[in-house]
Design a protein around this motif. Structure first.
Motif, PDB file in Angstrom:
ATOM      1  N   LEU A 258       0.818  -1.205   0.000  1.00  0.00           N
ATOM      2  CA  LEU A 258       0.000   0.000   0.000  1.00  0.00           C
ATOM      3  C   LEU A 258       0.854   1.258   0.000  1.00  0.00           C
ATOM      4  N   SER A 259       1.939   1.248   0.762  1.00  0.00           N
ATOM      5  CA  SER A 259       2.807   2.420   0.846  1.00  0.00           C
ATOM      6  C   SER A 259       4.212   1.994   1.230  1.00  0.00           C
ATOM      7  N   THR A 260       5.170   2.830   0.869  1.00  0.00           N
ATOM      8  CA  THR A 260       6.573   2.595   1.193  1.00  0.00           C
ATOM      9  C   THR A 260       7.158   3.876   1.761  1.00  0.00           C
ATOM     10  N   SER A 261       7.789   3.773   2.897  1.00  0.00           N
ATOM     11  CA  SER A 261       8.422   4.922   3.531  1.00  0.00           C
ATOM     12  C   SER A 261       9.923   4.659   3.647  1.00  0.00           C
ATOM     13  N   ILE A 262      10.735   5.599   3.176  1.00  0.00           N
ATOM     14  CA  ILE A 262      12.196   5.455   3.212  1.00  0.00           C
ATOM     15  C   ILE A 262      12.759   6.367   4.289  1.00  0.00           C
ATOM     16  N   SER A 263      13.635   5.834   5.115  1.00  0.00           N
ATOM     17  CA  SER A 263      14.320   6.651   6.117  1.00  0.00           C
ATOM     18  C   SER A 263      15.823   6.444   5.998  1.00  0.00           C
ATOM     19  N   ALA A 264      16.546   7.538   6.118  1.00  0.00           N
ATOM     20  CA  ALA A 264      18.016   7.482   6.074  1.00  0.00           C
ATOM     21  C   ALA A 264      18.538   8.319   7.237  1.00  0.00           C
ATOM     22  N   THR A 265      19.193   7.686   8.174  1.00  0.00           N
ATOM     23  CA  THR A 265      19.643   8.344   9.397  1.00  0.00           C
ATOM     24  C   THR A 265      21.136   8.112   9.598  1.00  0.00           C
ATOM     25  N   TRP A 266      21.843   9.183   9.916  1.00  0.00           N
ATOM     26  CA  TRP A 266      23.274   9.053  10.171  1.00  0.00           C
ATOM     27  C   TRP A 266      23.503   8.685  11.639  1.00  0.00           C
ATOM     28  N   GLN A 267      24.210   7.583  11.859  1.00  0.00           N
ATOM     29  CA  GLN A 267      24.498   7.142  13.221  1.00  0.00           C
ATOM     30  C   GLN A 267      26.000   7.218  13.475  1.00  0.00           C
ATOM     31  N   GLN A 268      26.343   7.873  14.571  1.00  0.00           N
ATOM     32  CA  GLN A 268      27.745   8.059  14.911  1.00  0.00           C
ATOM     33  C   GLN A 268      28.424   6.701  15.102  1.00  0.00           C
ATOM     34  N   GLY A 269      29.503   6.475  14.392  1.00  0.00           N
ATOM     35  CA  GLY A 269      30.262   5.246  14.536  1.00  0.00           C
ATOM     36  C   GLY A 269      29.893   4.171  13.539  1.00  0.00           C
ATOM     37  N   SER A 270      28.665   4.195  12.999  1.00  0.00           N
ATOM     38  CA  SER A 270      28.262   3.148  12.062  1.00  0.00           C
ATOM     39  C   SER A 270      27.831   3.676  10.702  1.00  0.00           C
ATOM     40  N   GLY A 271      27.765   5.007  10.559  1.00  0.00           N
ATOM     41  CA  GLY A 271      27.453   5.585   9.262  1.00  0.00           C
ATOM     42  C   GLY A 271      25.968   5.671   8.973  1.00  0.00           C
ATOM     43  N   LEU A 272      25.633   5.625   7.693  1.00  0.00           N
ATOM     44  CA  LEU A 272      24.261   5.839   7.261  1.00  0.00           C
ATOM     45  C   LEU A 272      23.425   4.580   7.474  1.00  0.00           C
ATOM     46  N   TYR A 273      22.263   4.747   8.091  1.00  0.00           N
ATOM     47  CA  TYR A 273      21.346   3.664   8.422  1.00  0.00           C
ATOM     48  C   TYR A 273      20.099   3.857   7.559  1.00  0.00           C
ATOM     49  N   VAL A 274      19.939   3.033   6.524  1.00  0.00           N
ATOM     50  CA  VAL A 274      18.866   3.212   5.544  1.00  0.00           C
ATOM     51  C   VAL A 274      17.870   2.069   5.657  1.00  0.00           C
ATOM     52  N   ARG A 275      16.571   2.410   5.727  1.00  0.00           N
ATOM     53  CA  ARG A 275      15.535   1.400   5.870  1.00  0.00           C
ATOM     54  C   ARG A 275      14.326   1.763   5.018  1.00  0.00           C
ATOM     55  N   GLN A 276      13.560   0.736   4.619  1.00  0.00           N
ATOM     56  CA  GLN A 276      12.261   0.967   3.997  1.00  0.00           C
ATOM     57  C   GLN A 276      11.199   0.285   4.860  1.00  0.00           C
ATOM     58  N   SER A 277      10.134   1.019   5.135  1.00  0.00           N
ATOM     59  CA  SER A 277       9.022   0.486   5.914  1.00  0.00           C
ATOM     60  C   SER A 277       7.830   0.325   4.988  1.00  0.00           C
ATOM     61  N   LEU A 278       7.246  -0.868   4.983  1.00  0.00           N
ATOM     62  CA  LEU A 278       6.159  -1.188   4.073  1.00  0.00           C
ATOM     63  C   LEU A 278       4.855  -1.374   4.833  1.00  0.00           C
ATOM     64  N   GLU A 279       3.789  -0.805   4.301  1.00  0.00           N
ATOM     65  CA  GLU A 279       2.435  -1.068   4.778  1.00  0.00           C
ATOM     66  C   GLU A 279       1.799  -1.975   3.735  1.00  0.00           C
ATOM     67  N   LEU A 280       1.397  -3.175   4.144  1.00  0.00           N
ATOM     68  CA  LEU A 280       0.917  -4.197   3.230  1.00  0.00           C
ATOM     69  C   LEU A 280      -0.528  -4.553   3.525  1.00  0.00           C
ATOM     70  N   GLU A 281      -1.260  -4.930   2.491  1.00  0.00           N
ATOM     71  CA  GLU A 281      -2.650  -5.351   2.626  1.00  0.00           C
ATOM     72  C   GLU A 281      -2.715  -6.867   2.491  1.00  0.00           C
ATOM     73  N   ARG A 282      -3.341  -7.490   3.492  1.00  0.00           N
ATOM     74  CA  ARG A 282      -3.465  -8.950   3.488  1.00  0.00           C
ATOM     75  C   ARG A 282      -4.940  -9.335   3.414  1.00  0.00           C
ATOM     76  N   HIS A 283      -5.286 -10.198   2.470  1.00  0.00           N
ATOM     77  CA  HIS A 283      -6.642 -10.749   2.382  1.00  0.00           C
ATOM     78  C   HIS A 283      -6.624 -12.130   3.015  1.00  0.00           C
ATOM     79  N   TYR A 284      -7.339 -12.264   4.116  1.00  0.00           N
ATOM     80  CA  TYR A 284      -7.236 -13.500   4.901  1.00  0.00           C
ATOM     81  C   TYR A 284      -7.857 -14.710   4.194  1.00  0.00           C
ATOM     82  N   ASP A 285      -8.678 -14.470   3.177  1.00  0.00           N
ATOM     83  CA  ASP A 285      -9.238 -15.602   2.453  1.00  0.00           C
ATOM     84  C   ASP A 285      -8.490 -15.881   1.149  1.00  0.00           C
ATOM     85  N   ALA A 286      -7.377 -15.188   0.934  1.00  0.00           N
ATOM     86  CA  ALA A 286      -6.600 -15.368  -0.311  1.00  0.00           C
ATOM     87  C   ALA A 286      -5.667 -16.564  -0.186  1.00  0.00           C
TER      88      ALA A 286
END
Length: 286
Positions: A258-286
């Motif tokens: 349904l949607s994708t959210s991208i985040s990029a955060t700089w963390q001291q000592g480990s560098g750039l921390y990049v993630r994608q968060s997904l909102e998904l639709e599930r049909h329970y009878d599928a």
């Protein structure tokens, strides 16, 4: 914004994925030891909205296909349509509007046949795609666009199911040129009917079928699944998961992004921390 008040255009590249945006607002906040700057904006397709494009009036007197109507809405704007919807004929005199921005007119054409608009990430292209690429009641025998295995899912949450799977809907055109279509899920009794749907662009069986499929796909025992995972480059599956993609989780759970959210955060000592968060639709009878 520049001196003229026009928005600035910027390009953002994260792990090889490119986006182009219009920066519409900018703010700055200073406190002891630091300055925080925030920029907000939208995709380039915002240039087709009422914020930037004057509203137009149209009365199409000639026969057109749905795709031709969509193409005409973007004539002279510098944008083009990537049409992935159904093909059907619209009689002259059917399509008209007043004081409507190009993107709103294009959205009305798309929604008439169960499609949605997607702005291309970095080009002047607006995609018209079916809201559901595959019918949820056929997901168990449909290949996914993306496979996501548990090994790189950082977090996951599930929601309970809400709703009932209806199996029949009547779709009607609103004008004298319109048709009546009854769309039923094959193999069902057709005993759970949705309220009738009307649209002036329902002028052929293909249009009625496409809209009916979208209406039946949007109801049922539906829940949400949220997951977080790294944003991989295009060469490393699943890469970037875009809205509308059919996503299979854990080898068996079929969902729709349904949607994708991208985040990029700089963390001291480990560098750039990049993630994608997904909102998904599930049909329970599928």
């Amino acid at each position: 914004p520049g001196v003229s008040g026009a928005p600035r255009e910027i390009r953002v590249t994260i792990n090889g994925h490119v986006w182009e945006f219009l920066v519409e607002t900018f703010s700055e906040r200073a406190s002891f030891g630091g300055i925080q700057r925030t920029a907000d904006g939208r995709s380039r397709a915002a240039l087709l909205t009422a914020s930037y494009a004057p509203g137009g009036t149209r009365q199409q007197v000639n026969v057109r296909t749905g795709q031709q109507l969509a193409d005409e809405e973007l004539d002279g704007t510098g944008f083009t349509v990537d049409w992935q919807g159904p093909s059907w004929s619209v009689p002259g005199g059917t399509w008209s509007y007043e004081n409507t921005a190009p993107l709103d007119a294009l959205r009305a054409i798309a929604e008439a046949v169960g499609c949605v608009l997607q702005s291309h990430k970095a080009s002047s292209i607006v995609r018209v795609v079916p809201a559901y690429k595959a019918r949820p009641w056929q997901w168990s025998v449909t290949a996914p666009d993306v496979d996501i295995v548990d090994d790189y899912v950082l977090a996951r949450s599930l929601g309970s199911a809400q709703g009932t799977r209806h199996n029949l809907v009547e779709v009607r055109g609103e004008t004298a040129e319109g048709i009546r279509g009854v769309v039923k899920i094959t193999g069902t009794a057709g005993d759970l009917e949705l309220p009738q749907v009307q649209d002036k662009l329902i002028t052929a069986a293909a249009a009625a079928e496409a809209r009916g499929i979208a209406e039946l796909s949007s109801v049922g025992p539906i829940g949400r699944v949220s997951i977080e995972l790294p944003l991989f480059t295009s060469a490393v599956p699943p890469g970037l998961v875009e809205p509308g993609a059919r996503v299979r989780l854990s080898g068996s759970l079929m969902t729709r992004a349904l949607s994708t959210s991208i985040s990029a955060t700089w963390q001291q000592g480990s560098g750039l921390y990049v993630r994608q968060s997904l909102e998904l639709e599930r049909h329970y009878d599928a």
